[in-house]
Design an enzyme around this catalytic site. Sequence first.
Site, PDB file in Angstrom:
ATOM      1  N   ARG A 228     -10.369  16.169   5.319  1.00 35.28           N
ATOM      2  CA  ARG A 228     -11.120  16.528   4.104  1.00 35.28           C
ATOM      3  C   ARG A 228     -12.504  17.051   4.464  1.00 35.28           C
ATOM      4  O   ARG A 228     -13.138  16.539   5.388  1.00 35.28           O
ATOM      5  CB  ARG A 228     -11.266  15.312   3.185  1.00 35.28           C
TER       6      ARG A 228
ATOM      7  N   HIS B  41     -12.859   3.151  -1.055  1.00 30.05           N
ATOM      8  CA  HIS B  41     -12.963   2.218   0.072  1.00 30.05           C
ATOM      9  C   HIS B  41     -13.609   0.894  -0.331  1.00 30.05           C
ATOM     10  O   HIS B  41     -14.163   0.178   0.505  1.00 30.05           O
ATOM     11  CB  HIS B  41     -13.793   2.820   1.247  1.00 30.05           C
TER      12      HIS B  41
ATOM     13  N   ASN C  16       0.870  -1.166   0.000  1.00 29.91           N
ATOM     14  CA  ASN C  16       0.000   0.000   0.000  1.00 29.91           C
ATOM     15  C   ASN C  16       0.915   1.226   0.000  1.00 29.91           C
ATOM     16  O   ASN C  16       1.464   1.591   1.030  1.00 29.91           O
ATOM     17  CB  ASN C  16      -0.897  -0.046   1.241  1.00 29.91           C
TER      18      ASN C  16
ATOM     19  N   ARG D  56      -2.426  -2.188  -3.649  1.00 32.64           N
ATOM     20  CA  ARG D  56      -3.619  -1.364  -3.488  1.00 32.64           C
ATOM     21  C   ARG D  56      -3.488  -0.152  -4.411  1.00 32.64           C
ATOM     22  O   ARG D  56      -2.556   0.643  -4.290  1.00 32.64           O
ATOM     23  CB  ARG D  56      -3.752  -0.887  -2.051  1.00 32.64           C
TER      24      ARG D  56
ATOM     25  N   GLU E  15      -8.699  -4.615   5.186  1.00 32.23           N
ATOM     26  CA  GLU E  15      -8.440  -4.360   3.766  1.00 32.23           C
ATOM     27  C   GLU E  15      -7.265  -5.183   3.253  1.00 32.23           C
ATOM     28  O   GLU E  15      -7.269  -5.630   2.104  1.00 32.23           O
ATOM     29  CB  GLU E  15      -8.188  -2.860   3.560  1.00 32.23           C
TER      30      GLU E  15
END
Length: 373
Positions: free
Chosen positions: A217, A156, A8, A67, A358
């Site tokens: 964000r 996601h 990742n 990823r 994940e």
Amino acid sequence: MTRILVLNAGSSSLKYEVIDLAAPDERVGGIVERIGEPGSGVPDHAAAARRVLDTLGDTRPDAVGHRIVHGGTRFVEPTLIDDDVEAGIEALVDLAPLHNPPGLAGIRAARAVLPHVPHVAVFDTAFHATLPDHAAAYAIDPAVAAEAGIRRYGFHGTSFAFVSRATAQFLDRPIEELRLIVLHLGNGASACAISGGVSIDTTMGLTPLEGLVMGTRSGDIDPGVLLHLARLGRSVDEIDDLLNRRSGLFGMAGSNDLRDVASAAEAGDPSAGLAIEVMLHRLRKYLGAYAGEIGGVDAVVFTAGIGENAGWLRARAVERLGFLGIAVDAERNGRGDGARRISPDGSPVEVLVIPTDEELEIAEQTAKVAFAD
Ligand code: AMP
């Protein structure tokens, strides 16, 4: 052939985990940080990938799962990487200039140091390839949208895929008959309406900026705000920095960690209190909206750092939704870990906490593609 290296890559970091699918609980992992910073000894992602392999020593992986944030409309499934796929991911950099370059750097670096094992790209957007047109389209001139690849993609996806399957397992019901609202609430946050195992709406859009209030964000904002700031002389980069890195909890209350913001609010800091109320307001809005959109809910599922750990936030997010049959039991909500039910017995809607994984999802998808007959 069960040992998968999951990579990742961020702009200045490379997270790695080796998962043996025969024993997925025993994992080796870590992170190489400060890539490209002076004095760090890790000039680029290639050096970081070499460092990861050095760390792993004799534990060589059978395949590598990468990823990748944005798959655009081309990559809607995990994909075995060859030069053409690598070029395809590079072509998406225009669409995701902040998010895809690190992933691409990770692919190049890892293919160079591990040329003889299969590499698979797993895309955050792929799970949402099923979004119906009415949820994917922005109400703008379709010619402009087509020219610039503008539509809602959602993110996601590996988390939503994992959590929706884990939910079906937990409830011991076929996923095909479940109507779920999954709230992935971490530093990045998004909600997903999942009907029959398929994403029918999600809060993130063209980029991971739309939707819920996040660590740094803004989430939803009137696009007129951007125009207004531009007319006041702010540059594109300044507006980007404001909305992606200096908004959300951090922008409103000075920390992107909800624990800090909650203690500040408790100590009477009004900006921290307001940040939490704005976050909750947005969550309730989408819970109600998605219940209406799916036409009913079997389970509301909380996951990721905040969703799994902040019981008070879960309780407050659903506190006015009793009329929809959505409620939490204070005692169940206040204790426990792992996958668990927090709604009262006999409640028409199950409210669950299901930890996401994940890395395991990426490892499983990678193995499926890499070792398909
Ligand atoms: P993630 O991105 O899924 O790793 O989630 C990280 C975020 O979860 C952190 O930035 C915190 O804001 C939040 N978090 C983790 N534990 C707690 C907790 N006990 N209470 C509130 N927030 C938490």
